[in-house]
Design an enzyme around this catalytic site. Sequence first.
Site, PDB file in Angstrom:
ATOM      1  CD  GLU A 166      83.268  68.572 -27.358  1.00 27.28           C
ATOM      2  OE1 GLU A 166      83.012  67.466 -27.872  1.00 27.28           O
ATOM      3  OE2 GLU A 166      84.402  69.084 -27.396  1.00 27.28           O
ATOM      4  CB  SER A 193      90.747  38.775  33.004  1.00 26.26           C
ATOM      5  OG  SER A 193      91.796  38.335  33.842  1.00 26.26           O
TER       6      SER A 193
END
Length: 867
Positions: free
Chosen positions: A279, A552
């Site tokens: 590269e 409750s």
Amino acid sequence: MRFEGLNVAEFFSNIKDTLSKVTNAISGNSDREPPKTAKGNKLNSPESEAEFSTRTRDERAEYVVSEDAAPLEESEYLESEYLDSEYLEPEYARYPIVKRDWEGLKRLIAWLEIEPQVTSLQSKGKELLRPGLSLRGTKSPQKSDSSKLPEKSASQNTELQRHTELQEISAPQEISTPQENSAPQENTKKRISRRPRFWISLGVASIGGGALIYGLWILYTLDKGLPDVNDLSAFNRDGTLTIKAADNTILLQSGPATREKLKLKEIPELLVKAFIAIEDRRFYKHRGVDYQGIVRSIVSNLIERDLVQGGSTITQQLARVVFLNQERSIRRKVREALLAQKIERELSKDQVLERYLNLVYLGSDAYGVADAAWVFFSKTVDKLTLAEMATLAGLPPAPSEYSPLVNPNIAKKRRNLVLQQMQEAKVITEAQAKEAMAEPIAVKPSAPKRFKVVAPYFASYIRKELPRYVSQDALEAGGLTVETTVDLKWQKIAEEVVKNAIEVDGRRQGFEQAALVSMDTKTGAVKALVGGGDFKASQFNRATQALRQPGSTFKGLVYAAAMAAGFSPYDGYEDEPIIIDGYQPNNYGKKFSGWRSMSDALTRSVNVVAVKVLMDVGFEPTIKLANDMGIKSKLSPIYSLALGSSEVNLLELTNAYGTLASQGNFIEAHGITRVVNQRGDVIYQANFKPKRVLDKDSAAITTWMLEGVVQDGTGGPAALSDRAVAGKTGTSENVRDLWFIGYIPQVVTGVWLGNDDNYPTWGTSGTAAYNWRDFMSQAVKGMPVEKFPKLPELEGRKRSIKPKPVEPKRIIRGMIVNEDGAIVPYNPNPEPKYNPPQEPAYQEPAYQEPAYQEPAYEEPAYQEPGY
């Protein structure tokens, strides 16, 4: 300050003489007669190039003046292009030529820093030499004198004239009027303007200058608009989403994300050199852009008639991946080059390599070398062979085309090219290259890592919360990293508790789902959240999405409102059969126990007393306080609200109880601490601060009452051995939902059990309390023990909210509504219904046709024949 070719000692020794000459040349000669001849002064006499050069060097501060001075513009034209006599008209030829050498004076002025004095001389000189003025009463020199000047000498004098700031003049009385020179000046300008070369040159200069200025402006704007490159490690691609736990562990990654990032030292050196060889072979020699490499790649690609080398450096590729797109334009390439150079200025070569190798796309949803090694070969990078490393290094130019999973033959050819480049770069030997080239392409594919989500219910909760804190544009752009509050240790405990509750308790008590939420009471941070037993089977989050009747458990908020309204936990109410505007509250088992204190009624979860307390406090104050404490769902102002008839979700109910644990300070439950975009910018930072919604005394009294629920009431299974617990159980109508919400001073946790289709269970809320203890006993193990606030002084306590009692239209006491809907007196000891035995009615037996059966075949027994 340096002055090449300037004798400083001479300058200091001749300062006074030089300045005197300058002054005399400009203003001191006004009373003198103009010179009659130029003989002997070397001003207009022809001289050689050598003589002129020598004189210029030796007499830097001297003025070389012709017999008569003429305007600068005209003398320049005459000396350069119109010096030849054939271009001069007889009348114009009378005008003299001025030659001046100002270099020495300029350097002297700079050296002595006497600009104020020189500026005044400049102004006087420029005033005298305005365009259109010339000397009068002079004789023009002979044409032959001017024309015979050496060409190079004239050009040198002209150059000196163009760079000077002072204009030499003679006596003021010699200046003529503008009318005397106007005719020749106009003729000369006309001649110049008619020449094609002049206009072509002017046009070319204008276009070239404009293009140059525009180009410089473009470069300036591009450079100013370059992003910060200091922290490329925080980069995430567009469309990605990363969710992290409190310890930075990745819970979820979606989109094109690098799932495993490595340090450069963790990547094999041979793999790094393989990428450099193919590269960017000159990676360590350039500073971001490799011009030599661009030419080499073009030549190589033309020779091979294939893309064998790229022109972009590794740094340019990194800049394109992080900051740019794949647009094919000159602007993008210029920005790419500028960014690459900026990256190289601010990062080391190793830092550039590390970021590139972690971000480069290598195909098949693999981003970075670690992901690619796993996707293609099911290996970590340190286990790769030379051939496999070369295969990965060959992928960046065309990941799909060179993929060994897609095109094995093309991938092998590309791999061998990488090995050849590595050999030419002397990274590997010829023998190593040949051995690797001989290997076949052998792949062992695997799915990218972290496709499996950790803590999936918590992650889904975060994804739904994200739009509250981040703009739609940011969400669409993606690349976000979300940092969260979840404690993975607690989360795993919670998941295991929910799993066991469903598999063990659920089978016996008829429920198929469970959910759990745990929060830090001091910060509101959600530490664990589980919304079901199996996320793959059902993504429905029962902790945040399911709206269920709390039963409750809502009483804790009703009693908190009563304490804030000035009530005492010892205030008594009668537990009795009662019908209020047609609504009859019933206790469990339809039993009534007479007078009870509020504290005892809450411990025993007496429904009738809770409804009476709600009536005395009022719907509005109770609902407002519940909302302030964290309930976001709609609460209906009806009598059954006291018994939890309005639906809520587990997270908000847990958040409300957390307000009690934090002594009346509400902090919103949240799971997101920070959001970072793909550039590393923090676009959201959590900043939740406590808000006082309930006074400390009322919160302390309510907590004291809820402690009694765990110590002596229905919440007993939730008790911890090493510390006090406060909380409340809850069961909805027909036992469809089983709840327990409880807390210690540092942590609040809620548990819900039930069925998605609301089918009744046959369990009790004690089961939810037991699973609460199972989680908390593990989660808070080792956590310092803190005590709840002591019960405050009750006498003389001021209320913090104003009650608004409900005024019912009709109350019927001592009566109940029976199964037929009729209102009848309450019988505390009803006799069991007698059902006398009945003779069963005779029924004629139904005739059934016997089913046909094939007769069974039997083998006859063998008998010995008789004799």
